[in-house]
Scaffold this active site. Structure first.
Site, PDB file in Angstrom:
ATOM      1  CE  LYS A  51      -3.292   2.575   2.970  1.00 53.42           C
ATOM      2  NZ  LYS A  51      -4.151   2.603   4.155  1.00 53.42           N
TER       3      LYS A  51
ATOM      4  CG  ASP B  19      -5.371   7.968   4.391  1.00 52.43           C
ATOM      5  OD1 ASP B  19      -6.236   8.836   3.929  1.00 52.43           O
ATOM      6  OD2 ASP B  19      -5.475   7.077   5.036  1.00 52.43           O
TER       7      ASP B  19
ATOM      8  CE  LYS C 132      -6.467   8.977   7.657  1.00 48.75           C
ATOM      9  NZ  LYS C 132      -7.194   7.833   8.426  1.00 48.75           N
TER      10      LYS C 132
ATOM     11  CG  ASP D 228      -1.886   5.345   4.627  1.00 50.75           C
ATOM     12  OD1 ASP D 228      -1.829   4.091   5.257  1.00 50.75           O
ATOM     13  OD2 ASP D 228      -2.917   5.662   4.243  1.00 50.75           O
TER      14      ASP D 228
ATOM     15  CD  GLU E 235      -6.557   5.356   2.296  1.00 52.94           C
ATOM     16  OE1 GLU E 235      -7.604   5.470   2.999  1.00 52.94           O
ATOM     17  OE2 GLU E 235      -5.547   5.127   2.574  1.00 52.94           O
TER      18      GLU E 235
ATOM     19  NE  ARG F 253     -10.734  -1.111   3.507  1.00 51.66           N
ATOM     20  CZ  ARG F 253     -11.373  -1.237   4.620  1.00 51.66           C
ATOM     21  NH1 ARG F 253     -12.432  -1.953   4.700  1.00 51.66           N
ATOM     22  NH2 ARG F 253     -10.900  -0.760   5.849  1.00 51.66           N
TER      23      ARG F 253
HETATM   24  N1  BES Z   1      -4.376   4.704   6.860  1.00 51.08           N
HETATM   25  C1  BES Z   1      -5.340   4.480   7.683  1.00 51.08           C
HETATM   26  C2  BES Z   1      -4.988   3.313   8.695  1.00 51.08           C
HETATM   27  C3  BES Z   1      -4.201   3.882   9.984  1.00 51.08           C
HETATM   28  C4  BES Z   1      -4.467   4.577  10.911  1.00 51.08           C
HETATM   29  C5  BES Z   1      -2.641   3.717   9.648  1.00 51.08           C
HETATM   30  C6  BES Z   1      -3.747   5.064  11.896  1.00 51.08           C
HETATM   31  C7  BES Z   1      -1.811   4.275  10.586  1.00 51.08           C
HETATM   32  C8  BES Z   1      -2.276   4.808  11.766  1.00 51.08           C
HETATM   33  C9  BES Z   1      -6.437   3.840   6.667  1.00 51.08           C
HETATM   34  O1  BES Z   1      -6.485   4.360   5.233  1.00 51.08           O
HETATM   35  C10 BES Z   1      -7.875   4.430   7.375  1.00 51.08           C
HETATM   36  O2  BES Z   1      -8.100   5.520   7.345  1.00 51.08           O
HETATM   37  N2  BES Z   1      -8.542   3.296   7.551  1.00 51.08           N
HETATM   38  C11 BES Z   1      -9.860   3.505   8.476  1.00 51.08           C
HETATM   39  C12 BES Z   1     -10.806   2.279   7.818  1.00 51.08           C
HETATM   40  C13 BES Z   1     -12.293   2.674   7.999  1.00 51.08           C
HETATM   41  C14 BES Z   1     -12.748   4.120   7.292  1.00 51.08           C
HETATM   42  C15 BES Z   1     -12.942   1.537   7.584  1.00 51.08           C
HETATM   43  C16 BES Z   1      -9.627   3.343   9.711  1.00 51.08           C
HETATM   44  O3  BES Z   1      -9.045   2.506  10.410  1.00 51.08           O
HETATM   45  O4  BES Z   1     -10.184   4.052  10.676  1.00 51.08           O
HETATM   46 ZN    ZN Z   2      -4.667   5.050   4.619  1.00 49.04          ZN
HETATM   47 MN    MN Z   3      -7.368   6.179   5.113  1.00 53.97          MN
END
Ligand code: BES
Ligand code: ZN
Ligand code: MN
Length: 512
Positions: free
Chosen positions: A274, A279, A286, A297, A358, A360
């Site tokens: 990835k 992000d 966010k 990310d 994103e 996935r």
């Molecule tokens: N890049 C984030 C996950 C992440 C969070 C990595 C904290 C490192 C530290 C990922 O893209 C994300 O935002 N995931 C969401 C998914 C949800 C919207 C289903 C999450 O984990 O909140």
């Molecule tokens: Zn992400």
């Molecule tokens: Mn994300």
């Protein structure tokens, strides 16, 4: 990086700024570890007592400085804790490889600003030599690319350049196994430290196009084949996931394919990373407090990049393909919206319910691209979910797979190289939460078990019959706390050594 030499010299006569020795945690207080006999002798055999007086116990991570004996050329002795002596299950007896790696890292970190140190840690074979070498090279790492301009010097903010030179005492400079242990450590750690640099580089300076360019340069240098699909090529190829995620950014997405081939290899591994260079969450933005570290990310892509190049540099007898799914997730008038449906590279349709899920989406396209080559196994690496951090904390990555034996193989590879990892399930009942009214699948499911939901989503984009594992490194990829062991603040290079170990095991036929 720190220059390493194997040295048969004795500690007293060594011209160095410091001598590093090991202290073990004994049942009745600290114990001077093998390798430091000459130092102990110069303290009339009372070094353990001196260390105890200074408060040392021999615990892992502990560091004690003391003046060197008067007749030593080096002025300083640095004693690092090795923890309790154990029945290590690796090639180093007495102290596990990871205790040596961590102790060497702690010392190398503390010796920033000095020129040369001699490491007199317990060495009983090439396994120990390699572990100490890795600890030094990884512990001495510093990211100061953005400090130079500000202070006009070639050093970090605190004015301390990384340790320049390390002599490993007890290593045999003419022993082939010792030499190759050092060479392996240098190749792996140079690539791992490059991955850390990429992770730490601010996102305005590491766009998908710039990342792809760096991969091209490295591929040329190390004899790998590299192909880069730019946004036009992605449109032509129908990579709806990568394009959807990258659509909101002025910095257009890329899919990079790195190919390493060995003429005698009969196994083929595909690594998929990835690579979200930033992000923001996209339209599902966010909140502040959750986006400051999101340059990390792309840690999965950085790990895959490092591992493939390291495999090539080591000349491993296995074919390895690396796929870097690079995009920037930004909100804008051209960004993907919650409610949009994307047609993915595999032909499946995905309803985007949350643009912050994103990772996935870009991985789905890259997993399908990797699958079309029918490799023996695919491993993807991703900072995928906050849920995995909630489950496993910030130092352990989760391992999911569509094959129990392969999940165990990755867990074991991780354990062997000292990367904390833990197997996680892919419960079938969670698939239901991703059912979509309009598309084949939605990119969100139940909140509970979010890391597993993401894993189940990815599984749908792995070709029929292909063995696959997924490493969610959201926790360990980026260290927001203080440095520890050989792990610095910021980008850590998580999963690089696990992937290299897997490639080594596959090459040597230890894996089916
Ligand atoms: N890049 C984030 C996950 C992440 C969070 C990595 C904290 C490192 C530290 C990922 O893209 C994300 O935002 N995931 C969401 C998914 C949800 C919207 C289903 C999450 O984990 O909140
Ligand atoms: Zn992400
Ligand atoms: Mn994300």
């Amino acid at each position: 990086m720190t220059a390493l030499t194997l040295s048969t010299s004795a500690a007293p006569g060594l011209r160095a700024d410091a001598i590093v020795i090991g202290v073990a945690k004994g049942t009745k207080g600290p114990v001077v570890a093998p390798g430091a006999e000459a130092v102990d002798k110069a303290y009339d055999g009372k070094l353990a007592g001196v260390l105890e007086t200074l408060g040392a116990s021999g615990a892992e991570g502990e560091l004690t400085k003391l003046p060197a004996p008067a007749d030593f050329k080096a002025p300083l002795v640095v004693a690092v804790g090795l923890g309790a002596e154990s029945d290590a299950k690796d090639e180093t007896d007495g102290f596990g490889a990871d205790a040596l790696r961590k102790a060497a890292g702690v010392a190398a970190r503390a010796l920033a600003g000095t020129k040369k140190a001699a490491f007199a840690l317990p060495v009983d074979g090439p396994g120990a030599v390699g572990a100490i070498a890795e600890g030094v090279l990884l512990g001495a790492y510093a990211f100061d690319a953005y400090k130079e301009a500000a202070n006009g010097s070639a050093k970090g903010k605190n004015g301390k350049a990384p340790l320049a030179e390390a002599a490993l005492l007890g290593g045999k400079p003419r022993d082939a196994a010792h030499k190759s242990a050092v060479a392996r450590a240098v190749a792996v750690c140079e690539e791992l430290n490059r991955a850390r640099d990429l992770i730490n580089t601010p996102p305005n300076d590491l766009t998908p196009a710039i990342f792809a360019g760096i991969a091209q340069t490295a591929a040329k240098e190390h004899g790998l084949k590299v192909q880069v699909l730019d946004d036009k090529a992605l449109v032509k190829g129908g990579y709806g996931g990568i394009l959807g995620v990258g659509g909101g950014s002025a910095a257009t997405p890329r899919l990079v394919k790195l190919t390493y081939k060995h003429p005698k290899a009969d196994k083929h591994l595909a690594f998929v990373g990835k690579g979200i260079t930033y992000d923001s969450g996209g339209i599902s933005l966010k909140p502040a407090g959750h986006n400051e570290t999101m340059k990390c990310d792309m840690s999965g892509a950085a790990a895959v990049f490092a591992a493939v190049v390291a495999a090539a540099r080591l000349g491993l007898e296995v074919n390895v393909t690396g796929w870097l799914a690079l995009a920037e997730n930004m909100p804008s008038g051209s960004a993907v919206r919650p409610g949009d449906v994307l047609r993915m590279y595999s032909g499946k349709t995905v309803e985007v319910l949350n643009t912050d899920a994103e990772g996935r989406l870009v991985l789905a396209d890259a997993l399908w691209a990797a699958s079309l080559e029918k490799p023996d196994a695919i491993v993807d690496v991703a900072t995928l979910t906050g849920a995995m951090m909630l489950a496993l904390g910030s130092r352990t990555f989760g391992v999911m797979a569509n094959d129990d034996a392969f999940r165990s193989a990755l867990h074991e590879a991780a354990e062997e190289v000292g990367e904390p990892a833990w197997p996680m399930p892919l419960p079938e009942h969670l698939r239901k939460g991703m059912e979509s009214q309009v598309a084949d699948i939605a990119n969100m499911g139940e909140r509970m078990g979010g890391g597993l939901v993401a894993g189940l989503f990815l599984r749908e984009f792995v070709g029929e019959g292909i063995t696959w594992a997924h490493l969610d490194i959201a926790g360990p990829a980026f260290n927001e706390g203080g440095a520890f062991g050989y792990t610095p603040k910021g980008g850590t290079g998580s999963a690089v050594r696990t992937l290299v170990r897997l490639a080594e095991q596959t090459a040597s036929g230890d894996l089916g």
